[in-house]
Enzyme design. Sequence first.
Site, short mmCIF file in Angstrom:
data_model
loop_
_atom_site.label_atom_id
_atom_site.label_comp_id
_atom_site.label_asym_id
_atom_site.label_seq_id
_atom_site.Cartn_x
_atom_site.Cartn_y
_atom_site.Cartn_z
N PHE A 505 4.41 47.83 -2.55
CA PHE A 505 3.70 48.81 -3.32
C PHE A 505 4.88 50.07 -2.16
CE2 PHE A 505 1.67 53.20 -3.16
CZ PHE A 505 1.06 53.46 -4.36
N ASN A 506 4.96 50.22 -1.57
CA ASN A 506 5.70 51.17 -0.53
C ASN A 506 7.37 50.71 -1.15
OD1 ASN A 506 4.06 52.66 1.03
ND2 ASN A 506 3.52 51.32 2.83
N HIS A 724 -10.43 58.39 -3.14
CA HIS A 724 -11.09 56.96 -2.67
C HIS A 724 -12.27 56.70 -2.92
CE1 HIS A 724 -6.89 56.32 -3.91
NE2 HIS A 724 -6.58 56.22 -2.71
N ASP A 779 -3.46 60.38 -8.23
CA ASP A 779 -2.29 59.38 -7.19
C ASP A 779 -0.95 59.13 -7.08
OD1 ASP A 779 -1.87 57.91 -4.41
OD2 ASP A 779 -3.48 56.70 -5.16
#
Length: 884
Positions: A505-506, A724, A779
Amino acid sequence: MADQEKLMPNTLQKSKSEEIEFKGTVEDVVIDQTSEDDPSQSRQTHRQVYPPEQRNVFGKRNIEDKEQVSRVTEHLFLEAGCGDLTSTCEYSDDIPIVHHEEKQHQVERQLSQDVESTHKQWKKIQNSFKALNTLKEDSHQGTLSVSAMTSAQNDQMSSVSSKTTVSAASVSDIDGNLSGTCPYLSHKPSLTSQHMLPMPVLERFNLSFPERKNRTGGDDSMEGGLNMMAGMRHDYHRIEVSGDEIAGTPFQDLEIASLQLTEALHIREKYMNLSNQQFFSSTARFLRTTKGLNPVVEAFPSGDKISQDAPFHPPLFNPNPYSNYDIKSFPAAAPWEIKIVNGVFRMYDDKESLEKDEPWDLPYPHLENYIDDLKQVLTMTVDGPLKTFCFRRLSYLSSKFELHSLLNEMKELASQKEVPHRDFYNCRKVDTHIHASACMNQKHLLRFMKKTMKKNAKDVVQRSGDSSFTLQEVFERLKISAYDLSVDSLDVHADRNLFHRFDKFNSKYNPIGQSILREIYIKTDNQLGGKFFAHVCKEVMEDLEDSKYQQSELRLSVYGRSADEWTKLAKWAVNHEVYSDNVRWLIQIPRLFDVYRGRGALKNFEEFLDNVFRPLFEATLRPQDHPEMHLFLGHVTGFDSVDDESKAEHHIFTLNSPRPGDWNAAENPPYSYYVYYMYANIVTLNQLRRERNMTIFNLRPHCGEAGPAHHLVTGFMLAENISHGLLLRKVPVLQYLYYLSQIGIAMSPLSNNGLFLSYHRNPLPDYLARGLCVSLSTDDPLQFHFTKEPLMEEYSIAAQVWKLSSCDMCELARNSVMMSSFPHEYKQYWLGPHYMEEGPQGNDIRRTNVPDVRVSYRHETLEAELSMIFDPAHAHNIPKTSEG
């Protein structure tokens, strides 16, 4: 089987030429076609004998138009939800669909009923005025006429009970006596919302109570009338539990659970007050009663309120605070000194006090107390009886809301339809969790990159040693042209391969998989001074301003690897004038100490804390020496702690843990270690900034997205809000405590769906039903959204998947404003001047589009739960003894 035969509809009987045969479990029953003229001759062998009129039901009937019957039958099956007649018919568990016309009629009937009810209420108000006028006349003459008062009361009672409906004459009489124009809904003179009572009614209230005007300093405005109406209980269908044990648990178990939950709430209140963060007012009121204090506390100074009739949009307090500023107008330097001691900054009067080690005697979060409190709350989360108790209460709250929706859905919808102009689209919404580096969608970034490749091709964007490279040269080295770029080649959007892969994801932050493009386009500290990133952020801000009703709390990163990060970040914002009234900043601190320690950039964890917080103290003490920092901090509202929570933690935070100055290992400190030392420094910083009359900060970390549940315990104790909170679904004790404390939870279902939890398993609808303070947020729009309005995209998908009503979505929007860190002055315009008051008195449906019915239900339900927790004897209808 005869009963089954009797229930079969006539349209399903077979034709006259066929024979109907019913097979029973004991005997067969055959009805011959020759017996239809004389049903009494039917050869039945059933023990039960049916009379002729009942046996006729099973007989064959002449059907003249078989095709019409077939069409009707097929239509009935289709209406029942069985489109394919060849397949098995399965009925849906969802609420049956109500046709649009039928629903419209229901709403109209509800509106008529509410209008009629309000007319009755106004009639009672009128009679009260008559009684008061009589009393005033008698008082003026020096005598009290009991008969006049009695007759007025009798008139009042008869006007309410003698008729079940309001006649046309009485309605016209009311309209005549209460004539006047309502400034908000002139075509409907009667409304269910107390905030929209016509001006003549409120004027009569004020004129009838001169002694009240004296007490309130002559408050004869509309606000005075609204305050007078605040005590009226809002009318809707309530669900209440009666009996001797309304808690559904033995009294002894309730007492033990009450003691534990009360202690946990006391712990949170202590840490919130210590850091000048907000603690929910209703819970604080109940906690004050346990200390023998006055539970009534004014939410905010009366002189700070705006008018009830103020416009929806706040005025522009400072259109562009980053230009034409005067440094001399900044506060003068203070003579105080600072020093970091065991990872936490301390304040000193002067250098002499610093040398003698005589710090200010300020409230301080001692590590020993924190570890003890943490252990205490952790013990509660694993206590078996308490887990059972909290699970039962949460289940009860879910069921109660379902009943509330069934009984009051039409009333809530009718209230919303009565409000002119306001709907979900134009009620205020705040994106309470969004990262600035991903605030744009992929198409937006693609267009911006193509534009810069054409207009800024000769700009120097990279230096390597003695060499410098222009933007054109960088793309030539990558062998990419503007024409070649597409959303697919950009490859920044999340896909199915990212699930539980935070490392991948990063890497999605790197356009085309190239870290150099990330540095050029979405970094504030680069060769261009963050020019490209500033421009794309300003374009996002322009989109927010065009939408008018959407705000964002963008997160910028400070890594703590060097002492000049804050200065560079502030200069980036001020020099490029990255500002909008629709945006506030949060600073996120990535938990990457192990990475920088491994590279040799940091010696120990205390140096990391020093790099993060010393610039803030310096700018607070000497603003004129740090003008950009002073301006920028005026629009920073809080701190966030971010990273992959699913990483394994090999260290448990105890009193034996190394102090920050001694933590020099390459191992990363645990989550609670990071958050505690961030919180401790925020405590000291807020005390200093309050002393200097400057804005203060709150703590709003990522918490409960993945990893162990004890992260949520740390968030419960130290954070004003969290982001979250998915793991609350697995810890009923903490979920119930979050409900009692009304801790804000910014949830991002689309982001969670891509990383940790599939969309249909997301607990947001359960949290909302139970009454937790949840909001929707985006997000990372760059990775998870497609449109230029990602927040609306988030709302629309949630509404479709979970079948949220308009009232549900407006409630989520109101929650987002409540938990946001936008200034109090703004929230008064967005939510109403009384927004901090409890219950429907704090709601203005003209601004929020949330019906008072829903707000009343939330408030009364929470009050009932708090009453049960703080007064278990009352919950079991047990009289209190004189002994403590």
